[in-house]
Design a protein around this motif. Structure first.
Motif, short mmCIF file in Angstrom:
data_model
loop_
_atom_site.label_atom_id
_atom_site.label_comp_id
_atom_site.label_asym_id
_atom_site.label_seq_id
_atom_site.Cartn_x
_atom_site.Cartn_y
_atom_site.Cartn_z
N GLN A 1 -12.48 -6.94 -6.51
CA GLN A 1 -11.90 -5.77 -5.87
C GLN A 1 -10.38 -5.85 -5.94
N THR A 2 -9.73 -4.72 -6.25
CA THR A 2 -8.27 -4.69 -6.30
C THR A 2 -7.73 -4.77 -4.87
N PRO A 3 -6.84 -5.72 -4.59
CA PRO A 3 -6.32 -5.82 -3.23
C PRO A 3 -5.53 -4.58 -2.84
N VAL A 4 -5.58 -4.25 -1.57
CA VAL A 4 -4.86 -3.09 -1.05
C VAL A 4 -3.48 -3.54 -0.56
N THR A 5 -2.47 -2.85 -1.00
CA THR A 5 -1.10 -3.09 -0.54
C THR A 5 -0.56 -1.82 0.10
N ILE A 6 0.54 -1.95 0.84
CA ILE A 6 1.14 -0.81 1.54
C ILE A 6 2.56 -0.63 1.02
N VAL A 7 2.89 0.58 0.63
CA VAL A 7 4.21 0.91 0.08
C VAL A 7 4.98 1.75 1.10
N LEU A 8 6.26 1.38 1.34
CA LEU A 8 7.13 2.13 2.25
C LEU A 8 7.93 3.15 1.46
N THR A 9 8.00 4.37 1.99
CA THR A 9 8.82 5.43 1.39
C THR A 9 9.60 6.13 2.48
N PRO A 10 10.97 5.99 2.49
CA PRO A 10 11.79 5.20 1.58
C PRO A 10 11.65 3.71 1.84
N PRO A 11 12.08 2.87 0.87
CA PRO A 11 11.91 1.43 1.05
C PRO A 11 12.84 0.83 2.09
N SER A 12 13.96 1.51 2.40
CA SER A 12 14.92 1.01 3.40
C SER A 12 15.17 2.09 4.44
N PRO A 13 14.24 2.33 5.36
CA PRO A 13 14.40 3.40 6.36
C PRO A 13 15.50 3.08 7.35
N THR A 14 16.11 4.13 7.91
CA THR A 14 17.20 3.98 8.87
C THR A 14 16.87 4.73 10.15
N VAL A 15 17.65 4.41 11.20
CA VAL A 15 17.46 5.03 12.50
C VAL A 15 17.63 6.55 12.40
N GLY A 16 16.73 7.28 13.03
CA GLY A 16 16.79 8.74 13.01
C GLY A 16 16.03 9.37 11.87
N GLY A 17 15.70 8.59 10.84
CA GLY A 17 14.96 9.12 9.70
C GLY A 17 13.47 8.98 9.88
N GLY A 18 12.75 9.12 8.77
CA GLY A 18 11.30 8.98 8.78
C GLY A 18 10.85 8.03 7.70
N VAL A 19 9.59 7.63 7.76
CA VAL A 19 9.04 6.70 6.77
C VAL A 19 7.54 6.95 6.64
N SER A 20 7.02 6.69 5.45
CA SER A 20 5.59 6.78 5.19
C SER A 20 5.08 5.41 4.76
N LEU A 21 3.97 4.98 5.38
CA LEU A 21 3.32 3.72 5.03
C LEU A 21 2.02 4.08 4.34
N ALA A 22 2.01 3.97 3.01
CA ALA A 22 0.87 4.47 2.22
C ALA A 22 0.10 3.31 1.60
N PRO A 23 -1.18 3.12 1.96
CA PRO A 23 -2.00 2.10 1.29
C PRO A 23 -2.21 2.45 -0.18
N GLN A 24 -2.11 1.45 -1.03
CA GLN A 24 -2.35 1.63 -2.46
C GLN A 24 -3.72 1.07 -2.81
N ASN A 25 -4.47 1.82 -3.63
CA ASN A 25 -5.82 1.44 -4.06
C ASN A 25 -6.80 1.29 -2.90
N PRO A 26 -6.82 2.24 -1.94
CA PRO A 26 -7.82 2.14 -0.87
C PRO A 26 -9.21 2.48 -1.42
N PRO A 27 -10.27 2.05 -0.76
CA PRO A 27 -11.62 2.44 -1.21
C PRO A 27 -11.78 3.96 -1.23
N GLN A 28 -12.32 4.45 -2.33
CA GLN A 28 -12.45 5.90 -2.47
C GLN A 28 -13.47 6.49 -1.50
N ASP A 29 -14.41 5.66 -1.03
CA ASP A 29 -15.46 6.16 -0.15
C ASP A 29 -15.19 5.81 1.31
#
Length: 209
Positions: A32-60
């Protein structure tokens, strides 16, 4: 005494069935491909926003739960649970601050970041085939990243060009004005005498004895 007839499904049949089941259990499981989490943006700052997106999650996957910790065992650190039904549903948990939402693919979105949001985040993804755990560290900085945006650079360039154009126009205007105030005759300057005595205009006078 007569001979006992052989009955189907005797001891040998049970042994063969057990061997078949054991062999199927020992077959290698696809990696099984391991699941990793990617931050967008990679260097978030105070007052901004961020997304934590799992990569290669199980499709089901059926649901996923996010935790504000390095594990998924403490219910007090649970932020929310996202159900991938149609339409998707999410429920808030103890660690929800009102700034977190979930999206497709079990992505966690955090708005209005503060320094207190710095820390580890863990997602538990439940599917009919296997549960998946993944953890990521979220760093939040109170210093904006150095550098100017494309809009800021364009504004500086346009302002510089406009300033240079104004300086050129002003210099040309002053030159034209000075040139027009000097009378010329046949291309040579003409001296103008104003408010001078008549003798001074006629030049020196020679006295006759």
């Amino acid at each position: 005494m007569g001979r006992i007839p052989h009955r189907p499904g005797g001891p040998w049949t049970g042994i063969l069935l057990a061997a078949s089941v054991l062999g199927s259990c020992l077959q290698p499981v696809p990696a099984q491909t391991p699941v990793t989490i990617v931050l967008t943006p990679p260097s978030p700052t105070v007052g901004g926003g961020v997304s934590l997106a799992p990569q290669n999650p199980p499709q089901d996957f059926v649901l996923c739960s996010w935790f504000r910790s390095a594990t998924a065992t403490d219910g007090n650190s649970q932020i929310l649970t996202y159900y991938s039904q149609t339409p998707p549903v999410q429920t808030k948990d103890w660690a929800h601050t009102g700034r977190e939402t979930a999206g497709p693919g079990c992505a966690l979105h955090i708005a209005g970041l503060t320094l207190k949001d710095t820390g580890n985040y863990t997602v538990l993804i439940q599917s009919p085939t296997r549960p998946v755990l993944a953890t990521v560290h979220l760093p939040v900085s109170d210093t904006p990243r150095p550098g100017l945006s494309a809009g800021a650079v364009a504004g500086i360039v346009i302002g510089s060009l406009a300033g240079s154009a104004l300086v050129g126009v002003g210099a040309y205007f002053l030159y034209s004005r000075c040139r027009n105030e000097t009378p010329r005759e046949n291309g040579a300057p003409v001296l103008v005498y104003e408010n001078l005595p008549l003798a001074a205009r006629a030049g020196p006078v020679t006295l006759q004895p």
